[in-house]
Write a protein that holds these residues in place. Structure first.
Motif, mmCIF file in Angstrom:
data_model
loop_
_atom_site.group_PDB
_atom_site.id
_atom_site.type_symbol
_atom_site.label_atom_id
_atom_site.label_comp_id
_atom_site.label_asym_id
_atom_site.label_seq_id
_atom_site.Cartn_x
_atom_site.Cartn_y
_atom_site.Cartn_z
ATOM 1 N N LYS A 78 0.875 -1.174 0.000
ATOM 2 C CA LYS A 78 0.000 0.000 0.000
ATOM 3 C C LYS A 78 0.910 1.221 0.000
ATOM 4 O O LYS A 78 1.572 1.490 0.993
ATOM 5 N N VAL A 79 0.955 1.926 -1.118
ATOM 6 C CA VAL A 79 1.923 3.008 -1.262
ATOM 7 C C VAL A 79 1.708 4.074 -0.195
ATOM 8 O O VAL A 79 0.587 4.294 0.270
ATOM 9 N N ILE A 80 2.791 4.718 0.184
ATOM 10 C CA ILE A 80 2.751 5.741 1.221
ATOM 11 C C ILE A 80 2.840 7.102 0.548
ATOM 12 O O ILE A 80 3.903 7.536 0.112
ATOM 13 N N ALA A 81 1.712 7.772 0.411
ATOM 14 C CA ALA A 81 1.654 9.091 -0.224
ATOM 15 C C ALA A 81 0.676 9.960 0.547
ATOM 16 O O ALA A 81 -0.292 9.471 1.126
ATOM 17 N N ASP A 82 0.928 11.273 0.530
ATOM 18 C CA ASP A 82 0.031 12.203 1.206
ATOM 19 C C ASP A 82 -1.242 12.429 0.400
ATOM 20 O O ASP A 82 -2.327 12.601 0.955
ATOM 21 N N VAL A 83 -1.095 12.446 -0.919
ATOM 22 C CA VAL A 83 -2.193 12.800 -1.807
ATOM 23 C C VAL A 83 -2.395 11.704 -2.848
ATOM 24 O O VAL A 83 -1.431 11.223 -3.446
ATOM 25 N N GLY A 84 -3.654 11.318 -3.036
ATOM 26 C CA GLY A 84 -3.992 10.341 -4.061
ATOM 27 C C GLY A 84 -4.665 11.039 -5.235
ATOM 28 O O GLY A 84 -5.625 11.795 -5.062
ATOM 29 N N LEU A 85 -4.156 10.794 -6.442
ATOM 30 C CA LEU A 85 -4.693 11.408 -7.655
ATOM 31 C C LEU A 85 -5.545 10.365 -8.371
ATOM 32 O O LEU A 85 -5.031 9.345 -8.842
ATOM 33 N N VAL A 86 -6.875 10.596 -8.429
ATOM 34 C CA VAL A 86 -7.768 9.602 -9.010
ATOM 35 C C VAL A 86 -8.536 10.204 -10.187
ATOM 36 O O VAL A 86 -8.706 11.416 -10.294
#
Length: 427
Positions: A156-164
């Motif tokens: 599960k990638v660790i990112a602050d923002v998800g771009l969908v």
């Protein structure tokens, strides 16, 4: 193909058995016991490797095992400990029990190294059981059992923002424009087959990590179109950017697309919709003027719910600064704590709990006790000797077997049978 899941079997090392032997030297006719202890079995350890970003190493190999400990030897020689098994995984890997789907460990944050399965302890040699009244014990302790389980690895990638967004709305183009990421860009459905991460640097602000989450179409939460492959990557994000095609080059309805994706996110995990959202209406470079009726409808539909709409062009860069600083402000309102999944399953407790025993009654009213650990202990213990029998009796007490026999109504003189052995019970 991006490998973000794998199912493997891991096994710790069995502990080496204790040894039974006696000193046999010239001029030492009555040498005492000198059986050495067995070595400890190897542990199974997961370690985060910052150089990895997929679980590809586990796609073509299914079984992994640590070394067993060696048996103790004569002359008080200690058996060699088994080597630990080190398995390297990318940061963000969640380890789950395959049978229950419960979390064993989350290799994220400060958790860079974790022992998942402990090796069996080494058994004690017969030298440890010598007493003043029993100077020649003919039994030793068996090594502790290994543990074998099937586990699921999920990245599960660790990112602050998800771009969908739906395919071809410009997510990869935006990511390449605002970060150092270099995703492949082409006009095909599912061009992006892996989450791409990049770091957004902002003047006067801390910046953040953004991830392009691919594969989100209608039915994604049901596994359609690679949906399940990628939905898990949005679980750790704190802010969601919905990207839509404001120019209508794909002939889609942006409002319907946003609602469809939110429906898929809610079906996968309702908690995701509690995250702050923002809408990026892309491709305004392809429309006449700065805005159009599509953007106006988006604002009418979503800004009343507090979801801001930004008209942008990922190609020209128009509107990107305003979008990114707004996202940064949203992140400032979110918890700074990373999303870490707590342990729900302990393999050791589950494994030894499964090694249960049964107590039944024979036709002659004798109590029959059976179980794998009992059978193993009988195979290693010389119950014909007084000390050996007391050693086995202590094992029965520690396992709670004697207490349960008493609960079942056993009384002095009753018969107990265990794998060909028959005892008369006396408290």
């Amino acid at each position: 193909m991006f490998a973000d899941r794998a199912t493997i079997i891991i096994k710790s090392g069995k502990g080496g058995d204790g040894h039974v032997s006696f000193r046999r030297e010239k001029y030492v006719p009555n040498g005492g016991p000198d059986g050495g202890d067995g070595g400890k079995g190897g542990d199974v350890i997961f370690v985060v490797d910052d150089g990895l970003n997929t679980l590809t190493d586990f796609r073509h190999r299914r079984k992994f095992a640590a070394e067993p400990g060696q048996e103790g030897g004569k002359k008080n020689c200690h058996g060699k400990n088994g080597a630990d098994l080190i398995l390297k995984v990318p940061a963000g890997t969640v380890i789950k029990d395959a049978a229950s789907d419960k979390v064993i460990a989350d290799m994220s944050g400060d958790n860079k190294r974790q022992v998942i399965l402990k090796g069996g302890r080494g058994g004690l040699g017969n030298q440890n059981f010598a007493t003043a009244t029993m100077q020649a014990p003919k039994y030793a302790q068996p090594g502790g059992e290994s543990i074998e389980i099937e586990v699921k690895l999920e990245l599960k990638v660790i990112a602050d923002v998800g771009l969908v967004g739906f395919p071809n709305v410009g997510k990869s183009t935006l990511l390449s424009r605002v970060t150092n990421a270099q995703p492949k860009i082409a006009n095909y459905h599912f061009t992006t087959l892996q989450p791409n991460l990049g770091v957004v640097d902002l003047d006067g602000a801390a910046g953040f990590v953004i991830a392009d989450i691919p594969g989100l179409i209608e039915g994604a939460s049901d596994g359609i179109g690679l949906g399940h492959e990628f939905l898990r990557h949005i679980e750790r994000t704190k802010v969601i950017i919905h990207m839509v095609d404001a120019a209508g080059t794909e002939g889609r309805d942006p409002i319907a697309d946003i609602k469809a994706i939110n429906h898929e996110l809610e079906a996968y995990d309702p908690e995701i919709l509690k995250k702050p959202q923002v809408i990026a209406a892309n491709k305004i470079d392809a429309i006449y003027g700065d805005e159009n009726e599509v953007i106006a409808k988006l604002r009418d539909e979503f800004e009343t719910d507090g979801i801001k709409v930004f008209a942008i062009s990922a190609v020209s860069g128009q509107g990107l600064k305003e979008l990114l600083y707004h996202v940064n402000n949203l992140l400032a309102t979110c918890s700074k704590e990373p999303v870490i999944y707590e342990q729900e399953f302990d393999p050791a407790l589950a494994f030894f709990k499964d090694e249960a025993y049964t107590i039944t009654r024979d036709d002659d009213a004798a109590f029959v006790v059976e179980g794998p650990k009992i059978e193993k202990m009988l195979g290693y213990t010389n119950i014909d000797s007084e000390k050996g029998f007391l050693f086995f009796q202590r094992f029965l007490k520690e396992q709670g077997i004697l207490a349960e026999l008493e609960e079942r109504g056993i009384v002095d003189g009753d018969t107990v049978r265990m794998y060909g052995h028959e005892f008369d019970y006396y408290k």
